[in-house]
Design an enzyme around this catalytic site. Structure first.
Site, PDB file in Angstrom:
ATOM      1  N   LYS A  57       0.799  -1.239   0.000  1.00 23.39           N
ATOM      2  CA  LYS A  57       0.000   0.000   0.000  1.00 23.39           C
ATOM      3  C   LYS A  57       0.828   1.285   0.000  1.00 23.39           C
ATOM      4  O   LYS A  57       0.466   2.279   0.624  1.00 23.39           O
ATOM      5  CB  LYS A  57      -0.993   0.039   1.195  1.00 23.39           C
ATOM      6  CG  LYS A  57      -1.828  -1.190   1.386  1.00 23.39           C
ATOM      7  CD  LYS A  57      -2.419  -1.752   0.140  1.00 23.39           C
ATOM      8  CE  LYS A  57      -3.524  -0.945  -0.462  1.00 23.39           C
ATOM      9  NZ  LYS A  57      -4.071  -1.623  -1.689  1.00 23.39           N
ATOM     10  N   TRP A  62       0.457   2.750  -8.840  1.00 28.24           N
ATOM     11  CA  TRP A  62       0.786   4.002  -9.546  1.00 28.24           C
ATOM     12  C   TRP A  62       2.121   3.872 -10.284  1.00 28.24           C
ATOM     13  O   TRP A  62       2.225   4.178 -11.476  1.00 28.24           O
ATOM     14  CB  TRP A  62       0.831   5.136  -8.516  1.00 28.24           C
ATOM     15  CG  TRP A  62       0.999   6.512  -9.046  1.00 28.24           C
ATOM     16  CD1 TRP A  62       0.773   6.946 -10.334  1.00 28.24           C
ATOM     17  CD2 TRP A  62       1.422   7.660  -8.292  1.00 28.24           C
ATOM     18  NE1 TRP A  62       1.021   8.292 -10.420  1.00 28.24           N
ATOM     19  CE2 TRP A  62       1.418   8.754  -9.184  1.00 28.24           C
ATOM     20  CE3 TRP A  62       1.789   7.863  -6.962  1.00 28.24           C
ATOM     21  CZ2 TRP A  62       1.776  10.036  -8.770  1.00 28.24           C
ATOM     22  CZ3 TRP A  62       2.134   9.143  -6.557  1.00 28.24           C
ATOM     23  CH2 TRP A  62       2.134  10.212  -7.439  1.00 28.24           C
ATOM     24  N   HIS A 119       6.615  -7.441  -3.731  1.00 25.71           N
ATOM     25  CA  HIS A 119       6.593  -6.855  -2.388  1.00 25.71           C
ATOM     26  C   HIS A 119       7.714  -7.454  -1.528  1.00 25.71           C
ATOM     27  O   HIS A 119       7.765  -7.221  -0.321  1.00 25.71           O
ATOM     28  CB  HIS A 119       5.248  -7.127  -1.703  1.00 25.71           C
ATOM     29  CG  HIS A 119       4.132  -6.206  -2.134  1.00 25.71           C
ATOM     30  ND1 HIS A 119       4.325  -4.883  -2.445  1.00 25.71           N
ATOM     31  CD2 HIS A 119       2.789  -6.423  -2.269  1.00 25.71           C
ATOM     32  CE1 HIS A 119       3.161  -4.324  -2.768  1.00 25.71           C
ATOM     33  NE2 HIS A 119       2.221  -5.234  -2.674  1.00 25.71           N
ATOM     34  N   TYR A 210       6.365   8.375  -2.283  1.00 28.78           N
ATOM     35  CA  TYR A 210       5.003   8.666  -2.766  1.00 28.78           C
ATOM     36  C   TYR A 210       4.730  10.160  -2.675  1.00 28.78           C
ATOM     37  O   TYR A 210       4.172  10.767  -3.590  1.00 28.78           O
ATOM     38  CB  TYR A 210       4.022   7.883  -1.894  1.00 28.78           C
ATOM     39  CG  TYR A 210       2.557   7.969  -2.285  1.00 28.78           C
ATOM     40  CD1 TYR A 210       2.000   7.029  -3.150  1.00 28.78           C
ATOM     41  CD2 TYR A 210       1.723   8.950  -1.758  1.00 28.78           C
ATOM     42  CE1 TYR A 210       0.651   7.078  -3.491  1.00 28.78           C
ATOM     43  CE2 TYR A 210       0.380   9.020  -2.093  1.00 28.78           C
ATOM     44  CZ  TYR A 210      -0.149   8.079  -2.950  1.00 28.78           C
ATOM     45  OH  TYR A 210      -1.491   8.130  -3.281  1.00 28.78           O
ATOM     46  N   LYS A 276      -8.284   6.691  -1.999  1.00 26.62           N
ATOM     47  CA  LYS A 276      -8.247   8.160  -2.020  1.00 26.62           C
ATOM     48  C   LYS A 276      -7.059   8.689  -2.808  1.00 26.62           C
ATOM     49  O   LYS A 276      -7.134   9.723  -3.448  1.00 26.62           O
ATOM     50  CB  LYS A 276      -8.153   8.695  -0.588  1.00 26.62           C
ATOM     51  CG  LYS A 276      -9.444   8.592   0.209  1.00 26.62           C
ATOM     52  CD  LYS A 276      -9.279   9.361   1.508  1.00 26.62           C
ATOM     53  CE  LYS A 276     -10.608   9.591   2.189  1.00 26.62           C
ATOM     54  NZ  LYS A 276     -10.441  10.337   3.460  1.00 26.62           N
TER      55      LYS A 276
HETATM   56  P1  PAP Z   1      -0.835  -2.733  -3.234  1.00 26.49           P
HETATM   57  O1  PAP Z   1       0.147  -2.926  -2.129  1.00 26.49           O
HETATM   58  O2  PAP Z   1      -2.139  -3.454  -3.016  1.00 26.49           O
HETATM   59  O3  PAP Z   1      -0.238  -2.959  -4.594  1.00 26.49           O
HETATM   60  P2  PAP Z   1      -0.505   0.063  -3.676  1.00 26.49           P
HETATM   61  O4  PAP Z   1      -0.841   0.307  -5.095  1.00 26.49           O
HETATM   62  O5  PAP Z   1       0.942  -0.030  -3.314  1.00 26.49           O
HETATM   63  O6  PAP Z   1      -1.278  -1.196  -3.159  1.00 26.49           O
HETATM   64  O7  PAP Z   1      -1.098   1.231  -2.770  1.00 26.49           O
HETATM   65  C1  PAP Z   1      -2.450   1.563  -2.816  1.00 26.49           C
HETATM   66  C2  PAP Z   1      -2.533   3.043  -2.528  1.00 26.49           C
HETATM   67  O8  PAP Z   1      -2.117   3.785  -3.685  1.00 26.49           O
HETATM   68  C3  PAP Z   1      -3.973   3.468  -2.245  1.00 26.49           C
HETATM   69  O9  PAP Z   1      -3.867   4.554  -1.335  1.00 26.49           O
HETATM   70  P3  PAP Z   1      -5.050   5.016  -0.366  1.00 26.49           P
HETATM   71  O10 PAP Z   1      -5.608   3.797   0.274  1.00 26.49           O
HETATM   72  O11 PAP Z   1      -4.436   5.963   0.616  1.00 26.49           O
HETATM   73  O12 PAP Z   1      -6.023   5.723  -1.237  1.00 26.49           O
HETATM   74  C4  PAP Z   1      -4.436   3.898  -3.618  1.00 26.49           C
HETATM   75  O13 PAP Z   1      -5.564   4.740  -3.600  1.00 26.49           O
HETATM   76  C5  PAP Z   1      -3.200   4.614  -4.110  1.00 26.49           C
HETATM   77  N1  PAP Z   1      -3.141   4.744  -5.564  1.00 26.49           N
HETATM   78  C6  PAP Z   1      -3.522   3.864  -6.520  1.00 26.49           C
HETATM   79  N2  PAP Z   1      -3.325   4.367  -7.725  1.00 26.49           N
HETATM   80  C7  PAP Z   1      -2.808   5.615  -7.562  1.00 26.49           C
HETATM   81  C8  PAP Z   1      -2.410   6.659  -8.461  1.00 26.49           C
HETATM   82  N3  PAP Z   1      -2.517   6.521  -9.775  1.00 26.49           N
HETATM   83  N4  PAP Z   1      -1.920   7.795  -7.931  1.00 26.49           N
HETATM   84  C9  PAP Z   1      -1.803   7.962  -6.590  1.00 26.49           C
HETATM   85  N5  PAP Z   1      -2.188   7.017  -5.690  1.00 26.49           N
HETATM   86  C10 PAP Z   1      -2.681   5.853  -6.172  1.00 26.49           C
END
Ligand code: PAP
Length: 313
Positions: A57, A62, A119, A210, A276
């Site tokens: 997460k 992204w 991961h 990030y 978000k």
């Molecule tokens: P994973 O470990 O399941 O692969 P990962 O993609 O690393 O998850 O992280 C998810 C977070 O990135 C989410 O954050 P949030 O819960 O605080 O909202 C997700 O919304 C966010 N995320 C996904 N895509 C993007 C993007 N294009 N730009 C910015 N944040 C993003």
């Protein structure tokens, strides 16, 4: 509430509905650890392989979207054709018993340069990845937002691990577990430092945060494209990749609003990967006591290692 599947037998009190198992200092979900072991015997790295590495997460989806878009710029918006995790396969999960992929042959036939996500902590990467000096892009996120995102994602992880969700988990229970290092691919602090330390003197590791990416995504997309040797991308290309990868765009594509990641006997809705996408959501969830504990168990250790991450923009 039904009893979650637990290979050790009995009801699991774990936030994941299943007990994580420790291996070489990190915690894994048992089926995925099986994938890690298969990967060690079946995966052969190539020198020009690229790995998008991350804790859970922290912005993987992204960065994968950006890397996939950079590497296939001539093909238009590749994100319309598949979720970022389909475009860039998750290495160890591809080898586990839930995977629908015949990973060994699929990966062997993939044209170079191959793109993978993982991961795994640095110490658990297939040894060839480090000895060949493969390119590694690591994304870290501040631990408070990472915690909140992980906590909110627990029902999806429970579904993946157990076939069904065991319901919401109390924030306090998961916070305790996270701070004790018992989280999926945790301890988080050790995971981050496992990449941060070698990244300081190895040019094959690009270490990103990030928050910095959020603050200036164009600069970072250019940095990633240079790191990948794609120096011919124009300013217009970079702007185009930025707009197709920034949160709003992929999160509203059909592949992500209604698409699913498919595993044997279980599916994960792609929309769960987009919540978000902000810096600072922790302020809506953290108490002063949680702040204090996070400073002690994670943030002080980052600072001692010379790593500074932002908590707001
Ligand atoms: P994973 O470990 O399941 O692969 P990962 O993609 O690393 O998850 O992280 C998810 C977070 O990135 C989410 O954050 P949030 O819960 O605080 O909202 C997700 O919304 C966010 N995320 C996904 N895509 C993007 C993007 N294009 N730009 C910015 N944040 C993003």
């Amino acid at each position: 509430m039904s009893t979650p599947f637990n290979p050790c037998g009995g009801r699991s009190e774990s936030p994941y509905g299943i007990e994580l198992v420790e291996h070489d200092g990190f915690f894994y979900e048992p089926v995925i650890l099986g994938g890690v072991m298969n990967m060690y015997t079946q995966f052969t790295a190539r020198e020009d392989d690229v790995f998008v590495c991350s804790g859970v997460k922290t912005g993987t989806t992204w960065v994968k979207a950006i890397v996939a878009s950079i590497m296939s710029k001539s093909k238009g918006n590749v994100l319309k054709g598949g979720n970022a995790h389909e475009l860039i396969p998750h290495l160890e999960v591809s080898y586990d018993s839930r995977s629908l992929l015949n990973a060994s042959s699929v990966f062997q036939e993939m044209p170079s340069p191959r793109l993978f996500g993982t991961h795994l902590p640095y110490s658990a990467l297939p040894p060839q990845v480090t000895s060949l000096g493969c390119r590694i892009i690591y994304i870290v996120r501040n631990p408070r937002d990472t915690f909140v995102s992980h906590w909110k994602f627990l029902p999806a992880l429970q579904t993946l691990f157990n076939g069904e969700t065991t319901g919401p988990v109390s924030k306090e229970v998961f916070f305790d577990s996270f701070c004790n290092g018992v989280s999926f691919y945790g301890p988080f602090v050790d995971h981050v430092l496992s990449y941060w330390k070698p990244s300081r003197n190895q040019s094959n590791i690009l270490f990103l945060t990030y928050e910095d990416m959020k603050a200036d995504s164009l600069y970072h997309i250019k940095k990633i494209s240079d790191f990948l040797g794609q120096c011919s991308l124009t300013e217009e290309d970079i702007r185009c990749i930025d707009s197709q990868c920034s949160f709003q765009s992929p999160s509203t594509l059909d592949v992500n609003t209604s698409g699913k990641l498919n595993f044997k006997n279980v599916q994960l809705n792609n929309r769960e990967l987009f919540r978000k996408g902000e810096v600072g959501d922790w302020k809506n969830h953290f108490t002063p006591e949680m702040n204090r504990r996070m400073v002690l168990v994670v943030e002080n250790k980052f600072q001692e290692a010379g790593l500074f991450v932002k908590y707001e923009l």
